[in-house]
Write a protein that holds these residues in place. Structure first.
Motif, PDB file in Angstrom:
ATOM      1  N   VAL A 167       0.982  -1.492   0.515  1.00  0.00           N
ATOM      2  CA  VAL A 167       0.040  -0.370  -0.174  1.00  0.00           C
ATOM      3  C   VAL A 167       1.018   1.291   0.049  1.00  0.00           C
ATOM      4  CG1 VAL A 167      -1.730   1.310   1.112  1.00  0.00           C
ATOM      5  CG2 VAL A 167      -1.838  -1.163   1.116  1.00  0.00           C
ATOM      6  N   ALA A 168       2.262   1.210   1.058  1.00  0.00           N
ATOM      7  CA  ALA A 168       2.512   2.073   0.483  1.00  0.00           C
ATOM      8  C   ALA A 168       3.989   2.513  -0.639  1.00  0.00           C
ATOM      9  CB  ALA A 168       3.622   2.596   2.463  1.00  0.00           C
ATOM     10  N   ALA A 169       4.077   1.651  -0.856  1.00  0.00           N
ATOM     11  CA  ALA A 169       4.743   1.232  -2.666  1.00  0.00           C
ATOM     12  C   ALA A 169       5.368   2.311  -2.697  1.00  0.00           C
ATOM     13  CB  ALA A 169       4.737  -0.156  -3.456  1.00  0.00           C
ATOM     14  N   PRO A 170       3.830   2.975  -3.220  1.00  0.00           N
ATOM     15  CA  PRO A 170       3.672   4.108  -4.713  1.00  0.00           C
ATOM     16  C   PRO A 170       4.383   5.542  -3.873  1.00  0.00           C
ATOM     17  CG  PRO A 170       1.547   3.213  -4.769  1.00  0.00           C
ATOM     18  CD  PRO A 170       2.452   2.332  -3.270  1.00  0.00           C
ATOM     19  N   ALA A 184      -5.535  -6.003  -0.411  1.00  0.00           N
ATOM     20  CA  ALA A 184      -4.788  -4.837  -0.412  1.00  0.00           C
ATOM     21  C   ALA A 184      -2.753  -5.299   0.190  1.00  0.00           C
ATOM     22  CB  ALA A 184      -4.941  -4.124   0.768  1.00  0.00           C
ATOM     23  N   ASP A 185      -2.722  -6.185   0.288  1.00  0.00           N
ATOM     24  CA  ASP A 185      -1.445  -6.946  -0.139  1.00  0.00           C
ATOM     25  C   ASP A 185      -1.023  -7.530  -1.004  1.00  0.00           C
ATOM     26  OD1 ASP A 185      -1.101  -6.356   2.817  1.00  0.00           O
ATOM     27  OD2 ASP A 185      -2.204  -8.538   4.026  1.00  0.00           O
ATOM     28  N   GLU A 186      -1.996  -7.698  -1.768  1.00  0.00           N
ATOM     29  CA  GLU A 186      -1.623  -8.386  -3.554  1.00  0.00           C
ATOM     30  C   GLU A 186      -1.253  -7.609  -4.533  1.00  0.00           C
ATOM     31  OE1 GLU A 186      -4.350 -11.827  -3.781  1.00  0.00           O
ATOM     32  OE2 GLU A 186      -3.053 -13.044  -2.557  1.00  0.00           O
ATOM     33  N   ILE A 187      -1.351  -6.026  -4.279  1.00  0.00           N
ATOM     34  CA  ILE A 187      -1.342  -5.156  -5.235  1.00  0.00           C
ATOM     35  C   ILE A 187      -0.198  -5.578  -5.759  1.00  0.00           C
ATOM     36  CG2 ILE A 187      -1.065  -2.365  -5.957  1.00  0.00           C
ATOM     37  CD1 ILE A 187      -3.370  -2.600  -3.006  1.00  0.00           C
ATOM     38  N   ARG A 188      -0.158  -5.831  -6.824  1.00  0.00           N
ATOM     39  CA  ARG A 188       1.319  -6.035  -7.605  1.00  0.00           C
ATOM     40  C   ARG A 188       2.526  -5.168  -7.517  1.00  0.00           C
ATOM     41  NH1 ARG A 188       0.696 -10.426 -10.008  1.00  0.00           N
ATOM     42  NH2 ARG A 188      -0.422 -11.515 -11.350  1.00  0.00           N
TER      43      ARG A 188
END
Length: 462
Positions: A157-160, A405-409
């Motif tokens: 989730v935070a990655a972007p 949410a935990d599997e967003i590529r």
């Protein structure tokens, strides 16, 4: 939530989540102050720091906040919780022009003033130019936002918001794709809910034969890219190095989507209408199933498509056999703060940012989007899903959203070119003309590559 020309996670008019044309006139003519509160004693803990004479906050010199209309109730809640932090609010159109906004910040840099202390970006791609060396607006918040809040965001989730190890934004909500479906129709027709995309395709073709006039896909909006291509791991804007992107629609992760969608189009169960179009409700009311963001349930099926209560539910995201589980992400708004502030102004801005992104007074009570801040999710799911009395099989929806949410590529970045806008400019007109996706595939690849290069990226195509 942030709709590119749309804006879910928060409720707003259609063409608000990707959310596009900016109320630039009002801003260019001068900042419009919607409300200023007077200072008083704080009722909630406030960030503290040594006061900087040039960066104090007062009634005469309040925090400057730029938000879209759906965020106004939350700002009002902040003012009530922190009456000693006066604010002045500029309301931005949720369809704000990215280019127009960038021009405004360029002007601020030239004159050395005018930046908002905090902003809710009308479109997520703005974070690309806001962190550029030319604009340098968004602050690195690694040592500004509390570690406890930072730890509340799942990595995917935070990655972007994390660029080069630095935190430049806080996610407002998260919009992972799950599989939404009409449980009433599936039961009546005797169909098993698919778990993979090949099963989804096969069932879609069967529905086209047995129940003409019903649909399993809407392809005309700019979120179709996230829904299907990102969900498959197709590289339309993968950042693979400094200013270097991978765009390859000939990759297997892309061509399998092309083949699947063409099959659904041929079966007349994939509509060229987009989810925010004026005809969306007509198609949406006949939508048997679709991959879709967490905000689809309330914002689309209940509020827009007007599907009766007790019919719609969601389950785990579809998967592609033989590949790591993964899904797309349709929106999820972003908050940033100014790199031009320090002292008590910076501390008070951090207090505001944390309230908007993590405080349950805001995230549980005042948003229709799944909070990006994980500690708020259970209460939000209980209030907005389980106890809403709208959904069928409501107990399965929350776990599906959290799993998604935990599997967003990974690797899909917010960049200076808008892959969704290029989709609606290049692909949607072809679909509206009754042609297959494949008729626009090479043109879409070319548009992606050309626009990436125009924005200064080095492009890798294989």
């Amino acid at each position: 939530m942030n709709f590119r020309t749309k804006q879910p996670g928060t409720r707003q008019s259609a063409k608000g989540h990707r959310p596009k044309a900016f109320a630039l006139g009002a801003i260019a003519a001068g900042v419009l102050f919607v409300g200023v509160s007077a200072p008083a004693l704080a009722t909630t803990a406030r960030h503290s720091t040594q006061l900087n004479a040039l960066n104090t906050v007062s009634k005469a010199n309040p925090l400057v906040l730029w938000v879209d209309p759906p965020r106004i109730p939350a700002v009002n809640a902040f003012e009530k919780a922190y009456p000693n932090i006066p604010v002045s609010v500029t309301t931005l159109s949720s369809s704000a022009s990215n280019a127009g906004l960038e021009e405004k910040f360029t002007l601020f840099n030239r004159v050395g003033s005018g930046w908002p202390d905090a902003i809710f970006w009308p479109g997520n791609s703005a974070i690309a130019w806001a962190t550029s060396s030319q604009i340098h607006y968004a602050a690195n918040m690694n040592n500004i936002i509390s570690k406890s809040v930072q730890k509340g965001y799942p990595a995917a989730v935070a990655a972007p918001c994390i660029l080069g190890g630095k935190l430049y934004c806080l996610r407002n909500d998260v919009a992972p794709d799950v599989l939404w479906y009409n449980a009433k129709l599936m039961k009546e027709w005797g169909y098993k809910v698919p778990t993979t995309y090949p099963q989804y395709q096969a069932l879609g073709v069967e529905i086209g034969k047995q129940h003409p006039g019903y649909y399993v896909a809407m392809l005309g909006d700019d979120y179709a890219v996230e829904r299907y291509l990102w969900g498959s791991g197709c590289p339309t804007n993968d950042l693979v190095g400094p200013n270097k992107v991978l765009i390859d629609l000939n990759a297997p992760s892309c061509t399998r989507v092309e083949t699947m969608l063409d099959a659904l189009i041929a079966a007349k169960v994939a509509s060229p209408v987009g989810i925010f179009d004026t005809d969306a409700a007509k198609i949406g009311a006949k939508l048997v199933m679709t991959p879709g963001a967490a905000w689809y349930g309330v914002y689309l099926f209940e509020d827009t498509f007007k599907v009766p209560a007790g019919q719609i539910t969601a389950t785990d995201p579809l998967s592609w056999p033989g590949t790591v589980a993964g899904t797309g992400d349709e929106g999820g708004g972003l908050w940033s703060m100014s790199s031009h502030i320090s002292g008590q102004r910076q501390a008070d801005t951090a207090t505001f940012m944390e309230f908007m992104a993590a405080n349950p007074l805001r995230q549980v009570n005042l948003t229709t989007g799944l909070p990006a801040y994980r500690p708020d999710d259970a209460a939000w799911i209980a209030k907005n899903i389980v106890n809403s009395h709208y959904f069928a099989d409501s107990s399965q929806i929350g776990p599906a959203m959290l799993k998604a949410a935990d599997e967003i590529r990974p690797n899909h970045a917010y960049l200076l070119y808008d892959e969704g806008a290029l989709w609606t400019d290049t692909v949607t007109p072809v679909l509206a003309a009754g042609k297959p996706i494949s008729a626009a595939w090479s043109a879409y690849q070319s548009q992606l590559v050309n626009n990436a290069k125009l924005n200064g990226y080095t492009v890798k195509t294989s």
